[in-house]
Scaffold this motif. Structure first.
Motif, PDB file in Angstrom:
ATOM      1  N   ASP A 118       0.823  -1.204   0.000  1.00  0.00           N
ATOM      2  CA  ASP A 118       0.000   0.000   0.000  1.00  0.00           C
ATOM      3  C   ASP A 118       0.862   1.262   0.000  1.00  0.00           C
ATOM      4  O   ASP A 118       0.560   2.242  -0.691  1.00  0.00           O
ATOM      5  CB  ASP A 118      -0.917  -0.022   1.227  1.00  0.00           C
ATOM      6  CG  ASP A 118      -2.096   0.934   1.085  1.00  0.00           C
ATOM      7  OD1 ASP A 118      -2.636   1.049  -0.030  1.00  0.00           O
ATOM      8  OD2 ASP A 118      -2.460   1.574   2.085  1.00  0.00           O
ATOM      9  N   GLN A 119       1.963   1.233   0.756  1.00  0.00           N
ATOM     10  CA  GLN A 119       2.841   2.404   0.826  1.00  0.00           C
ATOM     11  C   GLN A 119       3.586   2.631  -0.490  1.00  0.00           C
ATOM     12  O   GLN A 119       3.798   3.773  -0.903  1.00  0.00           O
ATOM     13  CB  GLN A 119       3.805   2.233   1.993  1.00  0.00           C
ATOM     14  CG  GLN A 119       3.125   2.357   3.348  1.00  0.00           C
ATOM     15  CD  GLN A 119       3.969   1.849   4.490  1.00  0.00           C
ATOM     16  OE1 GLN A 119       4.736   0.887   4.353  1.00  0.00           O
ATOM     17  NE2 GLN A 119       3.867   2.500   5.637  1.00  0.00           N
ATOM     18  N   GLN A 122       1.160   4.283  -2.740  1.00  0.00           N
ATOM     19  CA  GLN A 122       0.995   5.690  -2.388  1.00  0.00           C
ATOM     20  C   GLN A 122       2.183   6.523  -2.880  1.00  0.00           C
ATOM     21  O   GLN A 122       1.999   7.625  -3.415  1.00  0.00           O
ATOM     22  CB  GLN A 122       0.856   5.839  -0.872  1.00  0.00           C
ATOM     23  CG  GLN A 122      -0.420   5.274  -0.289  1.00  0.00           C
ATOM     24  CD  GLN A 122      -0.420   5.380   1.227  1.00  0.00           C
ATOM     25  OE1 GLN A 122       0.005   6.378   1.797  1.00  0.00           O
ATOM     26  NE2 GLN A 122      -0.884   4.341   1.901  1.00  0.00           N
ATOM     27  N   ARG A 125       2.100   7.072  -6.581  1.00  0.00           N
ATOM     28  CA  ARG A 125       1.034   8.022  -6.931  1.00  0.00           C
ATOM     29  C   ARG A 125       1.500   9.456  -6.699  1.00  0.00           C
ATOM     30  O   ARG A 125       1.192  10.360  -7.497  1.00  0.00           O
ATOM     31  CB  ARG A 125      -0.217   7.713  -6.101  1.00  0.00           C
ATOM     32  CG  ARG A 125      -1.395   8.668  -6.336  1.00  0.00           C
ATOM     33  CD  ARG A 125      -1.933   8.523  -7.754  1.00  0.00           C
ATOM     34  NE  ARG A 125      -2.950   9.513  -8.051  1.00  0.00           N
ATOM     35  CZ  ARG A 125      -4.271   9.262  -8.010  1.00  0.00           C
ATOM     36  NH1 ARG A 125      -4.717   8.065  -7.651  1.00  0.00           N
ATOM     37  NH2 ARG A 125      -5.125  10.195  -8.342  1.00  0.00           N
ATOM     38  N   GLY A 157       0.396   2.475  -8.591  1.00  0.00           N
ATOM     39  CA  GLY A 157       0.251   3.852  -8.128  1.00  0.00           C
ATOM     40  C   GLY A 157       0.326   4.847  -9.265  1.00  0.00           C
ATOM     41  O   GLY A 157      -0.450   5.808  -9.327  1.00  0.00           O
ATOM     42  N   ARG A 275       5.284   9.971   1.843  1.00  0.00           N
ATOM     43  CA  ARG A 275       5.467  11.402   1.624  1.00  0.00           C
ATOM     44  C   ARG A 275       6.902  11.820   1.909  1.00  0.00           C
ATOM     45  O   ARG A 275       7.489  12.604   1.171  1.00  0.00           O
ATOM     46  CB  ARG A 275       4.496  12.189   2.517  1.00  0.00           C
ATOM     47  CG  ARG A 275       4.717  13.689   2.544  1.00  0.00           C
ATOM     48  CD  ARG A 275       4.416  14.353   1.208  1.00  0.00           C
ATOM     49  NE  ARG A 275       3.009  14.274   0.869  1.00  0.00           N
ATOM     50  CZ  ARG A 275       2.482  14.826  -0.239  1.00  0.00           C
ATOM     51  NH1 ARG A 275       3.267  15.485  -1.085  1.00  0.00           N
ATOM     52  NH2 ARG A 275       1.197  14.709  -0.493  1.00  0.00           N
TER      53      ARG A 275
END
Length: 287
Positions: A118-119, A122, A125, A157, A275
């Motif tokens: 999932d990371q 992200q 993306r 992503g 991030r």
């Protein structure tokens, strides 16, 4: 056109399989003297034509990417064995229903590791969303090894953002199947690891390594060595999953034993946040 290409690839693959089968059965492989050299699978598979195959594996992906404006990539490595959270949850439910303790244990581990999937999705993306707002020459494109797991997550992503993304796949007996999120025109297949590694580095502006196995370690240390020895320009190298990497490799021991310099530890950064991984790259290039 796509169907014809697949058909031709299928015929070529079948021809090579048949030739190998004949060789295993003790029948010598015979080139077709009347066949065009580049259309003769036996001739193209000879030891003497290996250099030509090297050139072709170098040239085809290079031209394919250049023609589509792929000049700057963010390469994402990681395990081929991690699955998406929804798939991991389904596996756990099935395991618990089976009552098999070992199966339940493995399914719970898969669910934990699904967080990395999932990371990675992200992170990719974030890169794609940023790049889609830039002029083509300034865009960064996600590039992976093209397989499942973390590779699939990163390609996914970028695909979520509608961005072109690259998959540099390789023919292996297991695990390595083209994931469905690679841009079809940028899904390349290799036979030689060495040529695949070169293509990872030729356009790489950053490397993000998620937890992985031998393949991930191989690629990571390849990049670290190239940057350390100044055979490649410095690029951001991000180790995602600090607990995994710090438990797996004690880089401080290498410093203590004098096998690397303390400054070499500055070649890479740890993070646990998509991030922050992207911010490390943005800061490096002042984006």
């Amino acid at each position: 056109m796509q169907a014809n290409t697949q058909l031709n690839e299928c015929r070529l693959t079948d021809a090579r399989t048949e030739l190998r089968q004949q060789a295993h059965n003790g029948k010598p492989l015979q080139a077709d003297a009347h066949c065009l050299a580049f259309a003769d699978p036996e001739f193209m598979s000879r030891r003497e034509t290996r250099g030509i195959r090297f050139q072709l594996e170098m040239l085809k992906p290079d031209l394919g990417q250049a023609e589509q404006g792929i000049e700057n990539t963010v390469v994402v490595y990681g395990s081929a064995r991690f699955v998406a959270p929804d798939e991991a949850a389904a596996q756990l439910a099935e395991a618990e229903a089976s009552g098999d303790a070992l199966r339940v244990q493995r399914a719970r581990q898969a669910l934990r590791n699904a967080g990395y999937y999932d990371q990675a999705r992200q992170f990719a993306r974030l890169v794609a969303d940023y790049s889609e707002r830039q002029r083509p020459a300034d865009r960064l494109y996600i590039c992976t090894g093209g397989g499942p797991g973390i590779m699939e997550a990163a390609n996914r992503g970028a695909h979520d953002a509608g961005a072109l993304n690259v998959g540099l796949n390789i023919v292996l007996p297991h695990e390595q199947i083209d994931n469905r999120f690679i841009s079809p025109s940028l899904s390349f297949k290799f036979h030689y690891f060495a040529l695949r590694k070169m293509h990872f580095m030729m356009r790489a502006k950053a490397l993000v390594a998620f937890p992985g196995g031998f393949g991930t370690l191989d690629e990571l240390f390849e990049v670290l060595t190239l940057v350390q020895t100044r055979k490649a320009k410095p690029v951001p190298i991000v180790l995602f999953g600090s607990d995994y990497w710090k438990r797996l490799i004690h880089f401080d021991v290498m410093v203590e034993e004098g096998t690397i310099c303390a400054q070499d530890l500055d070649l890479f950064h740890y993070t646990d946040d998509p991030r922050q991984a992207w911010d490390l790259i943005r800061t490096f290039y002042r984006l």
